[in-house]
Design a protein around this motif. Structure first.
Motif, PDB file in Angstrom:
ATOM      1  N   LYS A   1      69.197 -29.833  72.393  1.00 56.46           N
ATOM      2  CA  LYS A   1      68.072 -29.064  71.866  1.00 56.46           C
ATOM      3  C   LYS A   1      67.654 -27.941  72.816  1.00 56.46           C
ATOM      4  CE  LYS A   1      68.083 -32.041  68.552  1.00 56.46           C
ATOM      5  NZ  LYS A   1      69.191 -32.875  69.048  1.00 56.46           N
ATOM      6  N   GLU A   2      67.827 -28.158  74.115  1.00 59.23           N
ATOM      7  CA  GLU A   2      67.414 -27.133  75.077  1.00 59.23           C
ATOM      8  C   GLU A   2      68.210 -25.848  74.931  1.00 59.23           C
ATOM      9  OE1 GLU A   2      66.160 -31.066  76.741  1.00 59.23           O
ATOM     10  OE2 GLU A   2      67.984 -30.266  75.799  1.00 59.23           O
ATOM     11  N   THR A   3      69.417 -25.938  74.375  1.00 57.56           N
ATOM     12  CA  THR A   3      70.195 -24.713  74.185  1.00 57.56           C
ATOM     13  C   THR A   3      69.514 -23.782  73.204  1.00 57.56           C
ATOM     14  OG1 THR A   3      71.559 -25.661  72.410  1.00 57.56           O
ATOM     15  CG2 THR A   3      72.349 -25.927  74.661  1.00 57.56           C
ATOM     16  N   TRP A   4      68.765 -24.335  72.246  1.00 56.83           N
ATOM     17  CA  TRP A   4      68.070 -23.500  71.273  1.00 56.83           C
ATOM     18  C   TRP A   4      66.951 -22.728  71.957  1.00 56.83           C
ATOM     19  CZ3 TRP A   4      67.111 -28.086  67.395  1.00 56.83           C
ATOM     20  CH2 TRP A   4      68.346 -28.672  67.069  1.00 56.83           C
ATOM     21  N   LEU A   5      66.257 -23.378  72.889  1.00 55.45           N
ATOM     22  CA  LEU A   5      65.226 -22.676  73.659  1.00 55.45           C
ATOM     23  C   LEU A   5      65.860 -21.566  74.501  1.00 55.45           C
ATOM     24  CD1 LEU A   5      63.049 -25.661  74.944  1.00 55.45           C
ATOM     25  CD2 LEU A   5      62.415 -23.999  73.186  1.00 55.45           C
ATOM     26  N   GLY A   6      66.944 -21.908  75.186  1.00 53.95           N
ATOM     27  CA  GLY A   6      67.615 -20.913  76.013  1.00 53.95           C
ATOM     28  C   GLY A   6      68.068 -19.712  75.219  1.00 53.95           C
ATOM     29  N   GLU A   7      68.608 -19.964  74.024  1.00 52.53           N
ATOM     30  CA  GLU A   7      69.035 -18.860  73.158  1.00 52.53           C
ATOM     31  C   GLU A   7      67.865 -17.944  72.815  1.00 52.53           C
ATOM     32  OE1 GLU A   7      72.123 -18.397  70.619  1.00 52.53           O
ATOM     33  OE2 GLU A   7      72.860 -18.688  72.657  1.00 52.53           O
ATOM     34  N   ALA A   8      66.740 -18.537  72.442  1.00 50.09           N
ATOM     35  CA  ALA A   8      65.580 -17.734  72.054  1.00 50.09           C
ATOM     36  C   ALA A   8      65.075 -16.880  73.209  1.00 50.09           C
ATOM     37  CB  ALA A   8      64.462 -18.649  71.535  1.00 50.09           C
ATOM     38  N   PHE A   9      64.984 -17.479  74.397  1.00 52.83           N
ATOM     39  CA  PHE A   9      64.430 -16.756  75.543  1.00 52.83           C
ATOM     40  C   PHE A   9      65.420 -15.731  76.105  1.00 52.83           C
ATOM     41  CE2 PHE A   9      62.130 -21.009  76.405  1.00 52.83           C
ATOM     42  CZ  PHE A   9      61.165 -20.712  75.465  1.00 52.83           C
ATOM     43  N   VAL A  10      66.648 -16.150  76.341  1.00 52.53           N
ATOM     44  CA  VAL A  10      67.627 -15.260  76.969  1.00 52.53           C
ATOM     45  C   VAL A  10      67.981 -14.103  76.039  1.00 52.53           C
ATOM     46  CG1 VAL A  10      69.975 -15.063  77.861  1.00 52.53           C
ATOM     47  CG2 VAL A  10      68.562 -17.032  78.501  1.00 52.53           C
ATOM     48  N   HIS A  11      68.254 -14.400  74.777  1.00 51.53           N
ATOM     49  CA  HIS A  11      68.597 -13.311  73.857  1.00 51.53           C
ATOM     50  C   HIS A  11      67.377 -12.437  73.544  1.00 51.53           C
ATOM     51  CE1 HIS A  11      72.684 -14.362  73.492  1.00 51.53           C
ATOM     52  NE2 HIS A  11      72.521 -15.444  72.752  1.00 51.53           N
ATOM     53  N   GLY A  12      66.182 -13.026  73.603  1.00 52.77           N
ATOM     54  CA  GLY A  12      64.988 -12.202  73.475  1.00 52.77           C
ATOM     55  C   GLY A  12      64.931 -11.147  74.558  1.00 52.77           C
ATOM     56  N   GLU A  13      65.260 -11.545  75.795  1.00 54.76           N
ATOM     57  CA  GLU A  13      65.288 -10.594  76.900  1.00 54.76           C
ATOM     58  C   GLU A  13      66.497  -9.668  76.838  1.00 54.76           C
ATOM     59  OE1 GLU A  13      62.710 -10.386  79.884  1.00 54.76           O
ATOM     60  OE2 GLU A  13      62.132 -10.607  77.784  1.00 54.76           O
ATOM     61  N   ASP A  14      67.616 -10.170  76.320  1.00 52.58           N
ATOM     62  CA  ASP A  14      68.787  -9.302  76.118  1.00 52.58           C
ATOM     63  C   ASP A  14      68.421  -8.090  75.274  1.00 52.58           C
ATOM     64  OD1 ASP A  14      70.520 -10.943  77.528  1.00 52.58           O
ATOM     65  OD2 ASP A  14      71.256 -11.991  75.755  1.00 52.58           O
ATOM     66  N   ILE A  15      67.538  -8.311  74.316  1.00 54.91           N
ATOM     67  CA  ILE A  15      67.089  -7.235  73.425  1.00 54.91           C
ATOM     68  C   ILE A  15      65.959  -6.432  74.039  1.00 54.91           C
ATOM     69  CG2 ILE A  15      65.826  -6.816  71.259  1.00 54.91           C
ATOM     70  CD1 ILE A  15      67.469  -9.101  70.010  1.00 54.91           C
ATOM     71  N   ARG A  16      64.946  -7.121  74.548  1.00 53.00           N
ATOM     72  CA  ARG A  16      63.720  -6.438  74.967  1.00 53.00           C
ATOM     73  C   ARG A  16      63.891  -5.580  76.216  1.00 53.00           C
ATOM     74  NH1 ARG A  16      61.161 -11.633  73.200  1.00 53.00           N
ATOM     75  NH2 ARG A  16      59.686 -11.129  71.510  1.00 53.00           N
ATOM     76  N   ARG A  17      64.582  -6.091  77.187  1.00 50.53           N
ATOM     77  CA  ARG A  17      64.644  -5.376  78.475  1.00 50.53           C
ATOM     78  C   ARG A  17      65.241  -3.978  78.358  1.00 50.53           C
ATOM     79  NH1 ARG A  17      64.914  -8.879  83.805  1.00 50.53           N
ATOM     80  NH2 ARG A  17      63.254 -10.348  83.316  1.00 50.53           N
ATOM     81  N   PRO A  18      66.367  -3.801  77.681  1.00 56.29           N
ATOM     82  CA  PRO A  18      66.896  -2.443  77.556  1.00 56.29           C
ATOM     83  C   PRO A  18      65.979  -1.508  76.778  1.00 56.29           C
ATOM     84  CG  PRO A  18      68.602  -4.051  77.095  1.00 56.29           C
ATOM     85  CD  PRO A  18      67.308  -4.791  77.126  1.00 56.29           C
ATOM     86  N   LEU A  19      65.092  -2.078  75.954  1.00 57.70           N
ATOM     87  CA  LEU A  19      64.157  -1.271  75.166  1.00 57.70           C
ATOM     88  C   LEU A  19      62.824  -1.065  75.880  1.00 57.70           C
ATOM     89  CD1 LEU A  19      64.756  -2.899  71.654  1.00 57.70           C
ATOM     90  CD2 LEU A  19      65.616  -0.679  72.456  1.00 57.70           C
ATOM     91  N   GLY A  20      62.653  -1.683  77.050  1.00 55.65           N
ATOM     92  CA  GLY A  20      61.405  -1.544  77.781  1.00 55.65           C
ATOM     93  C   GLY A  20      60.254  -2.323  77.174  1.00 55.65           C
ATOM     94  N   ILE A  21      60.556  -3.380  76.430  1.00 55.17           N
ATOM     95  CA  ILE A  21      59.530  -4.211  75.786  1.00 55.17           C
ATOM     96  C   ILE A  21      59.278  -5.443  76.651  1.00 55.17           C
ATOM     97  CG2 ILE A  21      58.958  -5.601  73.759  1.00 55.17           C
ATOM     98  CD1 ILE A  21      60.837  -3.769  72.144  1.00 55.17           C
ATOM     99  N   THR A  22      58.020  -5.728  76.950  1.00 51.19           N
ATOM    100  CA  THR A  22      57.676  -6.913  77.726  1.00 51.19           C
ATOM    101  C   THR A  22      57.151  -8.011  76.804  1.00 51.19           C
ATOM    102  OG1 THR A  22      55.442  -6.085  78.161  1.00 51.19           O
ATOM    103  CG2 THR A  22      57.161  -5.553  79.779  1.00 51.19           C
ATOM    104  N   HIS A  23      57.337  -9.241  77.234  1.00 48.96           N
ATOM    105  CA  HIS A  23      56.912 -10.386  76.422  1.00 48.96           C
ATOM    106  C   HIS A  23      56.600 -11.553  77.336  1.00 48.96           C
ATOM    107  CE1 HIS A  23      56.688 -13.167  73.063  1.00 48.96           C
ATOM    108  NE2 HIS A  23      57.607 -13.940  73.619  1.00 48.96           N
TER     109      HIS A  23
END
Length: 207
Positions: A105-127
């Motif tokens: 189940k922890e892989t689902w959390l990791g996917e949400a957080f890591v891929h969220g940053e994969d998207i946000r960081r290059p766009l300059g979006i903080t969360h």
């Protein structure tokens, strides 16, 4: 235990969809932290995971010759074919789903957080991510090599968060924000610049 994960997953999907609602075509095409995917394609990957079930995973994985990279690329192609607006609409519709590929189940959390940053960081979006759940994902990565290879990457290192009470492992110290530790454990090199301590050079050599 499983049920406790879903409110976090649903909240992360909702926040990410809101963050992407007004992107320009150029922003959708921005290179993400995943070297093989742009922002749109990472969202398509998250959509695919949200719609996945264990039977569907095994049938499609087999169709891809049991090659995970080929499997993932095929799912991204399917979910991104209609363009960013269609992918975002489908992602919003999938927000309340409680299905996932097989695995811890922890892989689902990791996917949400890591891929969220994969998207946000290059766009300059903080969360602001929920730190207890980030800590849970870090602890999982530190003891598992499933897909991410986190256990090997952070072996014989002490990971210490500076924004919460979290110490994982033993050995030379690597410290910094919890989300940066998680990204580094997943192999995102850009997060290494946010970390300090005598263990950073070793972690960098493994990324």
């Amino acid at each position: 235990m499983t049920d406790s994960i879903w409110p976090t997953i649903h909240a992360e999907r909702h926040s990410l969809a809101d963050d992407l609602a007004a992107l320009t075509p150029e922003q959708w095409a921005t290179q993400s932290l995943c070297s093989e995917w742009n922002v749109h394609q990472v969202l398509a990957h998250l959509l695919s995971a949200a719609k996945m079930t264990p039977p569907r995973f095994f049938s499609r994985f087999a169709a891809a010759g049991f090659n995970f990279d080929r499997f993932a690329a095929k799912q991204v192609a399917v979910e991104s074919v209609g363009g960013p607006a269609a992918t975002l609409e489908a992602f919003r519709a999938a927000e309340p789903r409680q299905t996932a590929p097989p695995g811890p189940k922890e892989t689902w959390l990791g996917e949400a957080f890591v891929h969220g940053e994969d998207i946000r960081r290059p766009l300059g979006i903080t969360h602001a991510y929920p730190l207890p759940d980030v800590a849970r994902a870090i602890a999982f990565y530190a003891r598992s090599n499933t897909i991410i290879g986190g256990k090997t990457r952070v072996a014989e290192l002490t990971l210490s968060a500076t924004d919460m009470e979290l110490i994982v492992g033993s050995g030379p110290l690597v410290e910094g924000p919890a989300i940066s530790l998680l990204l580094a454990a997943s192999g995102r090199k850009s997060a290494l610049n946010e970390l300090s301590g005598p263990g950073v050079p070793l972690l960098r050599s493994r990324s």
